[in-house]
Scaffold this active site. Structure first.
Site, PDB file in Angstrom:
ATOM      1  N   ARG A 116       0.833  -1.200   0.000  1.00  0.00           N
ATOM      2  CA  ARG A 116       0.000   0.000   0.000  1.00  0.00           C
ATOM      3  C   ARG A 116       0.873   1.257   0.000  1.00  0.00           C
ATOM      4  NH1 ARG A 116      -4.522   0.750   4.575  1.00  0.00           N
ATOM      5  NH2 ARG A 116      -2.667   1.024   5.868  1.00  0.00           N
TER       6      ARG A 116
ATOM      7  N   GLU B 287     -15.973   6.926   4.430  1.00  0.00           N
ATOM      8  CA  GLU B 287     -15.360   6.284   5.589  1.00  0.00           C
ATOM      9  C   GLU B 287     -15.391   7.247   6.759  1.00  0.00           C
ATOM     10  OE1 GLU B 287     -10.911   6.191   5.776  1.00  0.00           O
ATOM     11  OE2 GLU B 287     -11.052   6.395   3.602  1.00  0.00           O
TER      12      GLU B 287
ATOM     13  N   LYS C  82      -2.452   6.873   2.040  1.00  0.00           N
ATOM     14  CA  LYS C  82      -2.313   7.104   3.484  1.00  0.00           C
ATOM     15  C   LYS C  82      -1.209   8.137   3.710  1.00  0.00           C
ATOM     16  CE  LYS C  82      -2.213   4.574   7.871  1.00  0.00           C
ATOM     17  NZ  LYS C  82      -3.568   4.957   8.295  1.00  0.00           N
TER      18      LYS C  82
END
Length: 377
Positions: free
Chosen positions: A122, A260, A224
């Site tokens: 990721r 989210e 992220k």
């Protein structure tokens, strides 16, 4: 000032060339010895750090060591090394993306890591989006393993928390214009943590945010990075001041589909069907999210990734959140347009079944048949 400089010059002239060379040689030897000493981590012999494990919250409690690895503009990372946790030299124009994973201690005292390769991949995808070099999967996992093992005395006893491990990739070289940094630094540090939310394992109370959004199509909502979390701070602060645990965000275009929460993914349960917003670039594809989806399918639930209308919350049986920090957290209520809806929670809930299954794998209680867990000792 003139007098001071003159005095310094006179003092320097008091030393002969031979004395100055000897002094310089001594300085060089001392600096070299210090560098070599820093390369030798002094592992602590104590099994546990001196900490009140029964009252462990989710705040920064630096463990002993961190892992540091440099990368020049050619994109090649040098060999990293462990060093004592501490401040680093950093350009004021630095930018960062980061990851989060955990080390657990099982009942026999063994240290376990949960799917660090997924975090590595990721970060690699996120770095490509931000035009940054990134460590290879093997480099990333090795750094996480070394950091976890070096800080093993900070891993809480079984059932009392975990060691949160934070890999961090930043542009550390100076740049004024808009463009990639000339140098990058990869760091991994760790902190023992308990429950993320102040409610502990109690059900959360969420607020559906309609004014602020956290990401937009074509942006970096799926990365992220620090830029992905700064936009939520104002809405989150406002919600917490009103007594809510967290904020649930909607899509930025129509403001009718779930995205989210501030730091975790969301799932909606109706009967035997579990729905979660699809990862279309605006939400983070969580490692815990992916793991829970697979576990739910194994348990016979129908798992659907789709655009989830906010109106489906009004008719849901359960809602829960997932993330490395939060684990699998039940939602007790959601407030949307001044209407509060309550949901099923408790030991017989779908959320609790999935949480128990996940934690059992992470802590070695049940056999890992998926190859998700790595034992360090």
């Amino acid at each position: 000032m003139i007098k001071t400089i003159s005095t310094l010059r006179k003092s320097a002239n008091m030393f002969s060339d031979e004395q100055l060379q000897t002094f310089s040689k001594y300085n060089a030897q001392a600096a070299s010895a210090l560098r070599e000493e820093r390369k030798k981590p002094l592992y602590q012999d104590a099994e546990y750090a001196d900490l009140d494990w029964d009252n462990l919250g989710f705040g920064l409690t630096p463990a002993d060591y961190m892992y540091v690895m440099k990368c020049s503009k050619d994109g090649e990372f040098t060999e990293g090394e462990l060093s004592p946790y501490g401040n680093i030299q950093l350009s004021p124009s630095a930018g960062a993306i980061y990851e989060g994973t955990k080390a657990y201690r099982n009942e026999n005292g063994k240290l376990l890591l949960f799917r660090p390769d997924q975090n590595a991949m990721r970060m690699k995808i996120g770095a490509e989006r931000m035009l940054m070099p990134s460590p290879s999967v093997d480099q990333f996992v090795l750094a996480v393993k070394q950091t976890a093992f070096a800080n093993k005395r900070w891993v809480p006893p079984s059932g009392k928390g975990s060691l949160y491990i934070r890999p961090l990739l930043m542009g550390s070289g100076p740049i004024l214009g808009l463009g990639p940094a000339p140098e990058y630094t990869f760091i991994v540090y760790a902190s023992p943590v308990g429950n993320y939310f102040k409610e502990g394992t109690a059900a959360l109370n969420l607020y559906v945010e309609e004014e602020y959004v956290r990401a937009a199509p074509g942006g970096a909502g799926g990365v992220k990075s620090i830029t992905n979390y700064a936009p939520v701070l104002k809405a989150l602060s406002r919600a917490k001041s009103r007594g809510f645990s967290d904020v649930l965000y909607l899509d930025s275009v129509k403001k009718k589909y779930l995205e989210e929460a501030s730091s975790c993914n969301v799932f909606v349960v109706k009967g035997r069907t579990i729905s979660t917003p699809a990862t279309n670039g605006t939400i983070l594809e969580g490692v815990t999210r992916k793991s829970v989806m697979e576990i739910a399918s194994d348990l016979g639930y129908k798992v659907v990734e789709k655009a989830v209308p906010v109106d489906e919350l009004m008719d849901a049986d359960e809602v829960f959140c997932t993330g490395t920090a939060v684990g699998v957290a039940p939602v007790g209520t959601i407030t949307y347009q001044d209407k509060r809806t309550e949901y099923e929670t408790g030991d017989e809930s779908v959320c609790q079944k999935l949480r128990s299954a996940l934690v059992s794998i992470q802590t070695g209680v049940t056999e890992d048949t998926k190859g998700w867990v790595t034992c360090l000792n």
